[in-house]
Design a protein around this motif. Structure first.
Motif, PDB file in Angstrom:
ATOM      1  N   ALA A   7       0.830  -1.207   0.000  1.00  0.00           N
ATOM      2  CA  ALA A   7       0.000   0.000   0.000  1.00  0.00           C
ATOM      3  C   ALA A   7       0.859   1.248   0.000  1.00  0.00           C
ATOM      4  O   ALA A   7       0.557   2.217  -0.689  1.00  0.00           O
ATOM      5  CB  ALA A   7      -0.931  -0.002   1.217  1.00  0.00           C
ATOM      6  N   THR A   8       1.968   1.239   0.742  1.00  0.00           N
ATOM      7  CA  THR A   8       2.866   2.383   0.776  1.00  0.00           C
ATOM      8  C   THR A   8       3.514   2.586  -0.581  1.00  0.00           C
ATOM      9  O   THR A   8       3.625   3.707  -1.069  1.00  0.00           O
ATOM     10  CB  THR A   8       3.940   2.174   1.853  1.00  0.00           C
ATOM     11  N   PHE A   9       3.949   1.500  -1.212  1.00  0.00           N
ATOM     12  CA  PHE A   9       4.582   1.606  -2.525  1.00  0.00           C
ATOM     13  C   PHE A   9       3.588   2.137  -3.556  1.00  0.00           C
ATOM     14  O   PHE A   9       3.905   3.015  -4.350  1.00  0.00           O
ATOM     15  CB  PHE A   9       5.120   0.237  -2.958  1.00  0.00           C
ATOM     16  N   LEU A  72      -7.133   7.853  -1.680  1.00  0.00           N
ATOM     17  CA  LEU A  72      -7.702   8.051  -0.349  1.00  0.00           C
ATOM     18  C   LEU A  72      -8.496   6.822   0.088  1.00  0.00           C
ATOM     19  O   LEU A  72      -8.393   6.383   1.237  1.00  0.00           O
ATOM     20  CB  LEU A  72      -8.594   9.293  -0.349  1.00  0.00           C
ATOM     21  N   TRP A  73      -9.243   6.232  -0.817  1.00  0.00           N
ATOM     22  CA  TRP A  73     -10.035   5.034  -0.515  1.00  0.00           C
ATOM     23  C   TRP A  73      -9.118   3.873  -0.113  1.00  0.00           C
ATOM     24  O   TRP A  73      -9.381   3.186   0.880  1.00  0.00           O
ATOM     25  CB  TRP A  73     -10.871   4.667  -1.729  1.00  0.00           C
ATOM     26  N   LEU A  74      -8.049   3.652  -0.877  1.00  0.00           N
ATOM     27  CA  LEU A  74      -7.118   2.567  -0.558  1.00  0.00           C
ATOM     28  C   LEU A  74      -6.434   2.796   0.784  1.00  0.00           C
ATOM     29  O   LEU A  74      -6.285   1.871   1.591  1.00  0.00           O
ATOM     30  CB  LEU A  74      -6.068   2.440  -1.664  1.00  0.00           C
ATOM     31  N   ASN A  75      -6.015   4.028   1.032  1.00  0.00           N
ATOM     32  CA  ASN A  75      -5.318   4.327   2.279  1.00  0.00           C
ATOM     33  C   ASN A  75      -6.238   4.158   3.480  1.00  0.00           C
ATOM     34  O   ASN A  75      -5.843   3.575   4.504  1.00  0.00           O
ATOM     35  CB  ASN A  75      -4.754   5.750   2.217  1.00  0.00           C
ATOM     36  N   GLU A  76      -7.450   4.640   3.374  1.00  0.00           N
ATOM     37  CA  GLU A  76      -8.385   4.510   4.493  1.00  0.00           C
ATOM     38  C   GLU A  76      -8.786   3.050   4.708  1.00  0.00           C
ATOM     39  O   GLU A  76      -8.965   2.607   5.838  1.00  0.00           O
ATOM     40  CB  GLU A  76      -9.621   5.377   4.253  1.00  0.00           C
ATOM     41  N   GLY A  77      -8.923   2.288   3.627  1.00  0.00           N
ATOM     42  CA  GLY A  77      -9.229   0.862   3.766  1.00  0.00           C
ATOM     43  C   GLY A  77      -8.123   0.121   4.481  1.00  0.00           C
ATOM     44  O   GLY A  77      -8.375  -0.753   5.322  1.00  0.00           O
ATOM     45  N   HIS A  78      -6.882   0.480   4.170  1.00  0.00           N
ATOM     46  CA  HIS A  78      -5.747  -0.136   4.859  1.00  0.00           C
ATOM     47  C   HIS A  78      -5.771   0.225   6.348  1.00  0.00           C
ATOM     48  O   HIS A  78      -5.548  -0.640   7.203  1.00  0.00           O
ATOM     49  CB  HIS A  78      -4.444   0.338   4.212  1.00  0.00           C
ATOM     50  N   ALA A  79      -6.060   1.482   6.663  1.00  0.00           N
ATOM     51  CA  ALA A  79      -6.114   1.908   8.068  1.00  0.00           C
ATOM     52  C   ALA A  79      -7.224   1.174   8.819  1.00  0.00           C
ATOM     53  O   ALA A  79      -7.048   0.783   9.977  1.00  0.00           O
ATOM     54  CB  ALA A  79      -6.329   3.418   8.147  1.00  0.00           C
ATOM     55  N   GLN A  84      -8.906  -2.992  12.732  1.00  0.00           N
ATOM     56  CA  GLN A  84      -9.656  -4.211  13.053  1.00  0.00           C
ATOM     57  C   GLN A  84      -8.730  -5.301  13.577  1.00  0.00           C
ATOM     58  O   GLN A  84      -9.079  -6.028  14.521  1.00  0.00           O
ATOM     59  CB  GLN A  84     -10.396  -4.713  11.811  1.00  0.00           C
ATOM     60  N   LEU A  85      -7.552  -5.422  12.984  1.00  0.00           N
ATOM     61  CA  LEU A  85      -6.591  -6.413  13.453  1.00  0.00           C
ATOM     62  C   LEU A  85      -6.130  -6.094  14.875  1.00  0.00           C
ATOM     63  O   LEU A  85      -6.049  -6.990  15.726  1.00  0.00           O
ATOM     64  CB  LEU A  85      -5.389  -6.472  12.505  1.00  0.00           C
ATOM     65  N   LEU A  86      -5.853  -4.837  15.151  1.00  0.00           N
ATOM     66  CA  LEU A  86      -5.435  -4.452  16.506  1.00  0.00           C
ATOM     67  C   LEU A  86      -6.564  -4.662  17.516  1.00  0.00           C
ATOM     68  O   LEU A  86      -6.311  -5.043  18.664  1.00  0.00           O
ATOM     69  CB  LEU A  86      -4.966  -3.006  16.524  1.00  0.00           C
TER      70      LEU A  86
END
Length: 140
Positions: A7-9, A72-79, A84-86
């Motif tokens: 996602a960062t790349f 923005l959609w991809l970044n927010e989905g990753h966040a 959720q994992l945390l």
């Protein structure tokens, strides 16, 4: 070797593409000329626009806005996935004492204390680099 998350790349690559498009659109020579040793007066900013057909500008702006929305959609989905994992980890973690118990096997556990070892951690391929005393791990 450092491994960059996908996602960062992806975000970095699209940001680079957007910057390059912005510099090309304004007619600027590019951000990399800032690093040159020459000191000169900056050129005035001139926006290159298609005066006969403003529809081209509208389409280019729409494409840039769509790319920004997707980023923005991809970044927010990753966040959201990370949060959720945390949250799952917070619910499942068990705090244990210094001794192991069979009921904690195959569970996520948290313990606190001092670690001691008599082993000396050495990397022979790096000129016999040694870790400090009581180190748990040494990675090149």
């Amino acid at each position: 070797m450092f491994k960059m998350p996908r996602a960062t790349f992806r975000t970095s690559l699209l940001a680079w593409a957007a910057m390059t498009l912005a510099f090309a659109w304004t007619g600027s020579p590019g951000p990399w000329l800032i690093l040159s040793d020459e000191v000169s007066e900056p050129a005035p900013v001139v926006f290159l626009r298609n005066k006969r057909n403003p529809f081209v500008d509208a389409v280019a702006g729409t494409i840039c806005a769509a790319i920004a929305f997707c980023l923005l959609w991809l970044n927010e989905g990753h966040a959201v996935r990370i949060e959720q994992l945390l949250d799952l980890v917070r619910r499942r973690v068990r705090e244990i004492g210094p001794s192991a118990a069979p009921e904690n096997e195959r569970h996520l556990v948290f313990l606190q204390g001092n670690a001691r070892t008599t082993d000396e951690l050495v990397l022979p391929e790096w000129g016999s680099v040694c870790a400090p005393a009581n180190s748990a791990k040494l990675r090149a």
